[in-house]
Write a protein that holds these residues in place. Structure first.
Motif, PDB file in Angstrom:
ATOM      1  N   ALA A  61       0.877  -1.622   0.085  1.00 49.66           N
ATOM      2  CA  ALA A  61       0.225  -0.329  -0.131  1.00 49.66           C
ATOM      3  C   ALA A  61       0.446   1.299  -0.462  1.00 49.66           C
ATOM      4  O   ALA A  61      -0.174   2.427  -0.515  1.00 49.66           O
ATOM      5  CB  ALA A  61      -1.153   0.261   1.249  1.00 49.66           C
ATOM      6  N   ALA A  62       1.864   0.934   0.476  1.00 54.42           N
ATOM      7  CA  ALA A  62       2.760   2.632   0.858  1.00 54.42           C
ATOM      8  C   ALA A  62       3.616   2.711  -0.470  1.00 54.42           C
ATOM      9  O   ALA A  62       3.844   4.035  -0.563  1.00 54.42           O
ATOM     10  CB  ALA A  62       4.088   1.851   1.861  1.00 54.42           C
ATOM     11  N   ALA A  66       3.218   5.895  -3.317  1.00 51.59           N
ATOM     12  CA  ALA A  66       4.336   6.670  -4.005  1.00 51.59           C
ATOM     13  C   ALA A  66       4.083   6.622  -4.711  1.00 51.59           C
ATOM     14  O   ALA A  66       4.363   7.829  -6.051  1.00 51.59           O
ATOM     15  CB  ALA A  66       5.652   6.237  -3.310  1.00 51.59           C
ATOM     16  N   LEU A  67       3.878   5.496  -5.872  1.00 50.29           N
ATOM     17  CA  LEU A  67       3.389   5.602  -7.194  1.00 50.29           C
ATOM     18  C   LEU A  67       2.579   6.103  -7.706  1.00 50.29           C
ATOM     19  O   LEU A  67       2.726   7.145  -8.444  1.00 50.29           O
ATOM     20  CB  LEU A  67       3.499   3.397  -7.224  1.00 50.29           C
ATOM     21  CG  LEU A  67       3.547   3.344  -8.458  1.00 50.29           C
ATOM     22  CD1 LEU A  67       4.890   3.583  -9.379  1.00 50.29           C
ATOM     23  CD2 LEU A  67       2.960   1.833  -8.968  1.00 50.29           C
ATOM     24  N   ASP A  82       9.418  17.091 -10.657  1.00 44.69           N
ATOM     25  CA  ASP A  82       8.203  16.880  -9.844  1.00 44.69           C
ATOM     26  C   ASP A  82       7.950  15.290  -9.443  1.00 44.69           C
ATOM     27  O   ASP A  82       7.503  15.779  -8.436  1.00 44.69           O
ATOM     28  CB  ASP A  82       7.100  17.786 -10.246  1.00 44.69           C
ATOM     29  CG  ASP A  82       7.840  19.413  -9.978  1.00 44.69           C
ATOM     30  OD1 ASP A  82       8.157  20.140  -9.627  1.00 44.69           O
ATOM     31  OD2 ASP A  82       6.688  19.724 -11.450  1.00 44.69           O
ATOM     32  N   ALA A  83       7.992  14.995 -10.330  1.00 40.48           N
ATOM     33  CA  ALA A  83       7.107  13.491  -9.957  1.00 40.48           C
ATOM     34  C   ALA A  83       8.063  12.429  -9.132  1.00 40.48           C
ATOM     35  O   ALA A  83       7.865  11.985  -8.162  1.00 40.48           O
ATOM     36  CB  ALA A  83       6.945  12.450 -11.399  1.00 40.48           C
ATOM     37  N   VAL A  84       9.161  12.461  -9.678  1.00 41.30           N
ATOM     38  CA  VAL A  84      10.205  11.717  -8.399  1.00 41.30           C
ATOM     39  C   VAL A  84      10.270  12.563  -7.174  1.00 41.30           C
ATOM     40  O   VAL A  84      10.578  11.321  -6.075  1.00 41.30           O
ATOM     41  CB  VAL A  84      11.296  12.097  -9.012  1.00 41.30           C
ATOM     42  CG1 VAL A  84      11.553  11.023 -10.180  1.00 41.30           C
ATOM     43  CG2 VAL A  84      12.474  13.399  -9.587  1.00 41.30           C
ATOM     44  N   ILE A  90       6.098  11.187   0.111  1.00 37.81           N
ATOM     45  CA  ILE A  90       5.702   9.787   0.567  1.00 37.81           C
ATOM     46  C   ILE A  90       6.408   8.829   1.747  1.00 37.81           C
ATOM     47  O   ILE A  90       5.651   8.337   1.866  1.00 37.81           O
ATOM     48  CB  ILE A  90       4.502   8.507  -0.610  1.00 37.81           C
ATOM     49  CG1 ILE A  90       3.626   9.902  -1.522  1.00 37.81           C
ATOM     50  CG2 ILE A  90       3.512   7.493  -0.240  1.00 37.81           C
ATOM     51  CD1 ILE A  90       2.975  10.767  -0.711  1.00 37.81           C
ATOM     52  N   MET A  91       7.319   8.135   1.278  1.00 39.88           N
ATOM     53  CA  MET A  91       8.006   7.490   0.975  1.00 39.88           C
ATOM     54  C   MET A  91       9.113   8.197   2.258  1.00 39.88           C
ATOM     55  O   MET A  91       9.199   7.512   3.822  1.00 39.88           O
ATOM     56  CB  MET A  91       9.027   6.830   0.594  1.00 39.88           C
ATOM     57  CG  MET A  91       8.319   5.760  -0.575  1.00 39.88           C
ATOM     58  SD  MET A  91       9.211   5.086  -1.533  1.00 39.88           S
ATOM     59  CE  MET A  91       9.515   6.292  -2.332  1.00 39.88           C
ATOM     60  N   GLU A  92       9.324   9.175   1.778  1.00 37.42           N
ATOM     61  CA  GLU A  92      10.197   9.788   3.521  1.00 37.42           C
ATOM     62  C   GLU A  92       8.735  10.177   4.608  1.00 37.42           C
ATOM     63  O   GLU A  92       9.114   9.986   5.617  1.00 37.42           O
ATOM     64  CB  GLU A  92      10.633  11.313   3.003  1.00 37.42           C
ATOM     65  CG  GLU A  92      11.843  11.358   2.090  1.00 37.42           C
ATOM     66  CD  GLU A  92      12.227  12.347   1.682  1.00 37.42           C
ATOM     67  OE1 GLU A  92      13.510  12.210   1.557  1.00 37.42           O
ATOM     68  OE2 GLU A  92      11.804  13.404   1.576  1.00 37.42           O
ATOM     69  N   ASP A  93       8.094  10.201   4.571  1.00 35.26           N
ATOM     70  CA  ASP A  93       7.379  10.657   5.543  1.00 35.26           C
ATOM     71  C   ASP A  93       6.686   8.947   6.105  1.00 35.26           C
ATOM     72  O   ASP A  93       5.195   9.281   7.005  1.00 35.26           O
ATOM     73  CB  ASP A  93       5.800  11.327   4.898  1.00 35.26           C
ATOM     74  CG  ASP A  93       6.193  12.146   4.356  1.00 35.26           C
ATOM     75  OD1 ASP A  93       7.043  13.090   4.756  1.00 35.26           O
ATOM     76  OD2 ASP A  93       5.010  13.307   3.960  1.00 35.26           O
ATOM     77  N   SER A  94       7.141   8.159   5.489  1.00 33.61           N
ATOM     78  CA  SER A  94       6.253   6.527   5.638  1.00 33.61           C
ATOM     79  C   SER A  94       7.502   5.848   6.986  1.00 33.61           C
ATOM     80  O   SER A  94       8.694   6.356   6.616  1.00 33.61           O
ATOM     81  CB  SER A  94       5.852   5.769   4.993  1.00 33.61           C
ATOM     82  OG  SER A  94       5.745   4.352   4.603  1.00 33.61           O
ATOM     83  N   PRO A  95       6.859   5.279   8.129  1.00 35.10           N
ATOM     84  CA  PRO A  95       7.705   4.995   8.381  1.00 35.10           C
ATOM     85  C   PRO A  95       7.841   3.525   8.381  1.00 35.10           C
ATOM     86  O   PRO A  95       8.943   2.639   9.371  1.00 35.10           O
ATOM     87  CB  PRO A  95       6.887   5.120   9.633  1.00 35.10           C
ATOM     88  CG  PRO A  95       5.569   4.532  10.061  1.00 35.10           C
ATOM     89  CD  PRO A  95       5.841   5.516   8.243  1.00 35.10           C
TER      90      PRO A  95
END
Length: 364
Positions: A61-62, A66-67, A82-84, A90-95
């Motif tokens: 889901a994570a 991000a994708l 901007d896309a990258v 999203i991944m930086e914000d996920s633990p």
């Protein structure tokens, strides 16, 4: 001299036979994707039997989130750069990942973050290393790229630059997670190495091709558990963990950074692709190589460079996107958290080796 010349002619003839001949096939090549995106959330020794269905669903889901974030930018006509950024944030914000929130701890019990980004249009690049107070290091790296005359800033200087540019100071408790703290404590108690507690390199990254034909790459990480003395890996180093050049490809890497630095992984892959194209430009002017062949070539060069890393003793993986829009994965570990999406309808995430569509298969 004649023997040398003959050998050279044979080599050139072989190159032409392998790469130029498919262009003359009567069947027209399929339409290439108008945009393409690939992401990773780390590679490593992943045990499928230890992955519960719930945990797998959480990671998938994570990755999908991000994708989707990056693909949305590209589908709406936005830029690869901007896309990258959108995907990596999203991944930086996920633990779940070793970047931003959820970054591993240093030996001293702090979280030190590294990131880099590169635009294939002009090869402008920005990077930061060892920052502790920036929520999204990838955004600071991009600000270094666009609002300074430098490529890399580190530590307190990078943080001072961040404040000057309007970044909020993020408190250290934001980055800390129980699982990462437990890994450090276990490492110290049992005198383990970072590889014993980090079964995967949780570095995150994204590479993209936009509708305008531009490439970009971005990478972000917390490094290795228990790192000391200001250790910095490949993630913030342009040419090792990140590289983008419209003439060849965009690459983001994850793995044992010391080896990726020694090989210059990201640049090495792009350089090999560019050299191959330059040879054909001279020898077969006006001839276009079949896109399927180009995909196989990209996979071959990525695999060859990763084999070089393994031969030296390192492991990990890479994602790359070519100017034709093909998203390629290559890793010498049992798995890599990864995903890819294209305008041709490809949308998939995978974790272990052997899952998903083979990278060398055209995405349309």
């Amino acid at each position: 001299m004649n023997k040398t010349m003959n050998t050279g002619r044979t080599l050139l003839a072989t190159i032409l036979a392998l790469f130029a001949a498919p262009a003359m096939a009567e069947e027209a090549a399929p339409e290439m994707p108008r945009w393409s995106l690939a992401i990773h959330g780390g590679a490593g020794t992943l045990d499928k039997t230890a992955m519960t269905p719930e945990r797998r669903a959480e990671y998938e889901a994570a990755l999908q989130a991000a994708l989707d974030a990056g693909a949305r930018v590209l589908a709406e006509g936005g830029s690869a750069i901007d896309a990258v950024k959108a995907a990596v944030i999203i991944m930086e914000d996920s633990p779940l990942f070793n970047a931003g929130k959820g970054a591993v701890f240093t030996w001293e019990g702090t979280n030190e973050l590294d990131a880099s980004i590169m635009d294939g249009r002009d090869r402008s690049a920005g990077a930061v290393a060892g920052v502790k107070t920036v929520k999204n290091p990838i955004l600071l790296a991009d600000t270094v790229r666009t609002q300074s005359e430098h490529v890399m800033l580190m530590g307190a200087g990078a943080e001072a630059f961040a404040v000057e540019k309007g970044f909020a100071v993020t408190p250290p408790e934001y980055f800390a997670t129980p699982a990462r703290r437990e890994a450090l404590e276990r490492m110290k108690a049992k005198q383990l190495s970072a590889l014993d507690v980090d079964h995967k390199f949780g570095t995150v990254g994204a590479v993209a091709l936009d509708r305008q034909g531009n490439l970009a790459a971005a990478t972000s990480t917390g490094g290795m558990t228990g790192k000391r003395w200001g250790r910095v890996g490949d993630a913030p180093i342009i040419g090792a963990g990140t590289y983008a050049d419209n003439r060849s490809c965009a690459v983001s890497a994850t793995g044992w950074g010391e080896y990726f630095i020694r090989v210059g992984v990201a640049h090495e892959i792009c350089a090999r692709l560019r050299a191959r194209q330059e040879v054909l430009d001279v020898l077969a002017a006006g001839m276009e190589t079949d896109p399927v062949v180009k995909t196989v070539e990209a996979q071959y060069f990525a695999d060859a460079v990763m084999a070089d890393v393994k031969q030296l003793g390192g492991d990990g993986g890479v994602i790359l996107v070519t100017p034709e829009g093909y998203a390629i994965f290559s890793f010498n570990t049992s798995g890599m958290y990864r995903g890819r999406a294209t305008s041709a309808g490809v949308n998939e995430v995978a974790i272990f080796g052997g899952e998903g569509k083979p990278s060398a298969t055209p995405d349309h």
